[in-house]
Structure formats: C-alpha cells, structure tokens
Design an enzyme around this catalytic site. Sequence first.
Site, PDB file in Angstrom:
ATOM      1  N   ASP A   9       6.379   2.649   6.409  1.00 48.10           N
ATOM      2  CA  ASP A   9       5.762   1.567   5.654  1.00 48.10           C
ATOM      3  C   ASP A   9       6.773   1.176   4.558  1.00 48.10           C
ATOM      4  O   ASP A   9       7.718   1.931   4.281  1.00 48.10           O
ATOM      5  CB  ASP A   9       4.463   2.100   5.040  1.00 48.10           C
ATOM      6  CG  ASP A   9       3.794   1.104   4.132  1.00 48.10           C
ATOM      7  OD1 ASP A   9       3.596  -0.043   4.554  1.00 48.10           O
ATOM      8  OD2 ASP A   9       3.462   1.475   2.980  1.00 48.10           O
ATOM      9  N   LEU A  10       6.607   0.025   3.962  1.00 48.84           N
ATOM     10  CA  LEU A  10       7.590  -0.413   2.955  1.00 48.84           C
ATOM     11  C   LEU A  10       7.083  -0.171   1.524  1.00 48.84           C
ATOM     12  O   LEU A  10       7.556   0.722   0.818  1.00 48.84           O
ATOM     13  CB  LEU A  10       7.910  -1.905   3.166  1.00 48.84           C
ATOM     14  CG  LEU A  10       8.893  -2.518   2.178  1.00 48.84           C
ATOM     15  CD1 LEU A  10      10.271  -1.872   2.278  1.00 48.84           C
ATOM     16  CD2 LEU A  10       9.019  -4.031   2.435  1.00 48.84           C
ATOM     17  N   LYS A  45      -3.307  -2.586  -1.968  1.00 46.20           N
ATOM     18  CA  LYS A  45      -2.176  -1.872  -1.372  1.00 46.20           C
ATOM     19  C   LYS A  45      -2.321  -1.779   0.146  1.00 46.20           C
ATOM     20  O   LYS A  45      -3.359  -1.332   0.642  1.00 46.20           O
ATOM     21  CB  LYS A  45      -2.029  -0.476  -1.982  1.00 46.20           C
ATOM     22  CG  LYS A  45      -1.458  -0.542  -3.385  1.00 46.20           C
ATOM     23  CD  LYS A  45      -1.102   0.833  -3.912  1.00 46.20           C
ATOM     24  CE  LYS A  45      -0.489   0.688  -5.297  1.00 46.20           C
ATOM     25  NZ  LYS A  45      -0.288   1.989  -5.935  1.00 46.20           N
ATOM     26  N   ASP A 170       1.554   5.000   2.592  1.00 44.97           N
ATOM     27  CA  ASP A 170       0.947   5.310   1.288  1.00 44.97           C
ATOM     28  C   ASP A 170      -0.458   4.749   1.145  1.00 44.97           C
ATOM     29  O   ASP A 170      -1.098   4.981   0.116  1.00 44.97           O
ATOM     30  CB  ASP A 170       1.804   4.746   0.145  1.00 44.97           C
ATOM     31  CG  ASP A 170       1.680   3.250   0.036  1.00 44.97           C
ATOM     32  OD1 ASP A 170       1.775   2.567   1.092  1.00 44.97           O
ATOM     33  OD2 ASP A 170       1.461   2.745  -1.079  1.00 44.97           O
TER      34      ASP A 170
HETATM   35  P1  B16 Z   1       3.319 -10.108   1.372  1.00 42.61           P
HETATM   36  P2  B16 Z   1       3.177  -2.584   2.950  1.00 42.61           P
HETATM   37  C1  B16 Z   1       1.956  -4.631   1.777  1.00 42.61           C
HETATM   38  O1  B16 Z   1       3.118  -3.934   2.051  1.00 42.61           O
HETATM   39  C2  B16 Z   1       1.544  -4.429   0.333  1.00 42.61           C
HETATM   40  O2  B16 Z   1       1.192  -3.070   0.117  1.00 42.61           O
HETATM   41  C3  B16 Z   1       0.342  -5.287   0.037  1.00 42.61           C
HETATM   42  O3  B16 Z   1      -0.049  -5.116  -1.313  1.00 42.61           O
HETATM   43  C4  B16 Z   1       0.681  -6.753   0.313  1.00 42.61           C
HETATM   44  O4  B16 Z   1      -0.453  -7.573   0.097  1.00 42.61           O
HETATM   45  C5  B16 Z   1       1.143  -6.880   1.769  1.00 42.61           C
HETATM   46  O5  B16 Z   1       2.255  -6.022   1.977  1.00 42.61           O
HETATM   47  C6  B16 Z   1       1.545  -8.307   2.107  1.00 42.61           C
HETATM   48  O6  B16 Z   1       2.692  -8.646   1.395  1.00 42.61           O
HETATM   49  O7  B16 Z   1       2.528 -10.947   0.436  1.00 42.61           O
HETATM   50  O8  B16 Z   1       4.743  -9.875   0.905  1.00 42.61           O
HETATM   51  O9  B16 Z   1       3.299 -10.647   2.791  1.00 42.61           O
HETATM   52  O10 B16 Z   1       2.611  -1.491   2.112  1.00 42.61           O
HETATM   53  O11 B16 Z   1       2.417  -2.821   4.242  1.00 42.61           O
HETATM   54  O12 B16 Z   1       4.659  -2.436   3.183  1.00 42.61           O
HETATM   55 MG    MG Z   2       2.336   0.595   1.593  1.00 37.98          MG
END
Ligand code: B16
Ligand code: MG
Length: 232
Positions: A9-10, A45, A170
């Site tokens: 995951d990022l 998250k 996470d």
């Molecule tokens: P975006 P992950 C998620 O990343 C974030 O945890 C989450 O808070 C966010 O809304 C989602 O990416 C979308 O992000 O607006 O940049 O497309 O934890 O899945 O790496």
């Molecule tokens: Mg994450």
Amino acid sequence: MNNLGVIFDLDGVIVDTAKYHFLAWKSLADELGIAFTEAHNELLKGVSRERSLDILLDIGKVSLSDAKRQVVLEQKNKAYLNYITKMGPEEILAGVEQLLDGLDRLGIPYVLGSASKNASLILKQVHLLERFKGIVDGNSVSKAKPDPEVFLLGAKLLERIPEHCIVFEDAIAGIEAAKNAGMIAVGVGDKTILKAADYNVNNLTEINEGFFKAFISDQRTDTNESRLHKTR
Ligand code: B16
Ligand code: MG
C-alpha cells in the site's frame, strides 16, 4: 528463485500522505462550513477520493449536486497536489528502502496496490517509482478496498498466485481486501485496530529478510499451512 510476491500500500506504508490529505480536505471543509478534525481524517485512510467526499459531507450533513461534487473533488485534489509536488525522498517512511533492498537481494518482486489516483506521481516524487515492477492504483480499479480487485491485479502484475502474495497495509479496509483476495496480510500500525491481519508490525523496520525466507523455505517443503499463524 521463489514463488513469493509482495504488494505495498502507499499512504501509511511507504509515505505518510495522510497529513496532506487532511490539510486539503480541511480547507474544503472550512469552505463548506464543515467542522473536520484529525480524528475524522482517520476515517478517510485507505478510502477512495469519492468515498472520502461522501464521508466528509455526511459529517457536515451537507448534500451537493453531482456537478458541484465534481468541482469540489477537483478543488481538493488541486490543493493536495500542491503539497505532494513538494515531497522528496526524505519523506519515505523508516525501513522502506532497507526492505526493498532485501527483497531485491532475495529476488522477490514487488508492486504497489494503492487507492490513490496520484500514486505514480508520489512514488516519482520520492524517487521510488522505477523500483516497482508495476503499479495498481485508483486509476486501474473499478472497486475500492475492501474489494480484493486492487490486490488481485497486483498478483497478476507479479505473476504470482494470491496465496503467495504478501500485502503490507495500514488501513482496515486494505487488510480486509488482502484477506478477501486470499493473500497474507501484514498490518502496519496499530495492531489493536488492524486485528484482521496475519502479522502486525509498528513500521517496516520490524521486517527483515528472515521474514520472507521463512515463507520461501515453507514453499519448498510444502508446509505453508503450518506457518500461517499470527505472530501476536
Ligand atoms: P487520491 P492508499 C489512499 O491511499 C489514502 O489512504 C486515502 O486517504 C485517499 O483518499 C486515497 O488514497 C485516494 O487518494 O485522492 O490521491 O486518489 O492508502 O490506498 O495508498
Ligand atoms: Mg494506506
């Protein structure tokens, strides 16, 4: 040679972009007259951008037309981009680079499995993009975590069966997605929250090459089932 693959995951595993998501959502919330706190931000998250907006609007009991939703989603992302385009390698979380080095030494491929549509940009900013065998992000999936789609696509890129994929996550929804995909889930963060994970660590400094070697030797001796227990 081994049959293992790893999916990261990022946000919350490789980098902490949650703080930038918070600042961007907060500025939109202020504009919409919604009291949005860091505790509320926890709910976002691992959740997709669209679903995050639903949660924010629910908190404020605000409803928007579809057209206005698109406008505010773009506005939020613009604010978020402002932060992430200033990121650099110093924002990589502890243990990440050492872990990738270890996987390289062991010949275990790894890909990204993130809900973010900005995942490639973020990895580029922190100079990690080239290291990954592939990227599955919010642009490649139609169903958000806890649906297993993101990780099953990751397994395809890795050319591994789901049972031989180890996911580092996470978020609760991400751990559920990994388990729904039939994969081994490592919860990164608070183990009282990430209860459904097979293994739990506070951060990636706690994972060493021996962790993966145990899986490789289990694959060789075909006793994988005997090892699938929680370390907690
Ligand atoms: P975006 P992950 C998620 O990343 C974030 O945890 C989450 O808070 C966010 O809304 C989602 O990416 C979308 O992000 O607006 O940049 O497309 O934890 O899945 O790496
Ligand atoms: Mg994450």
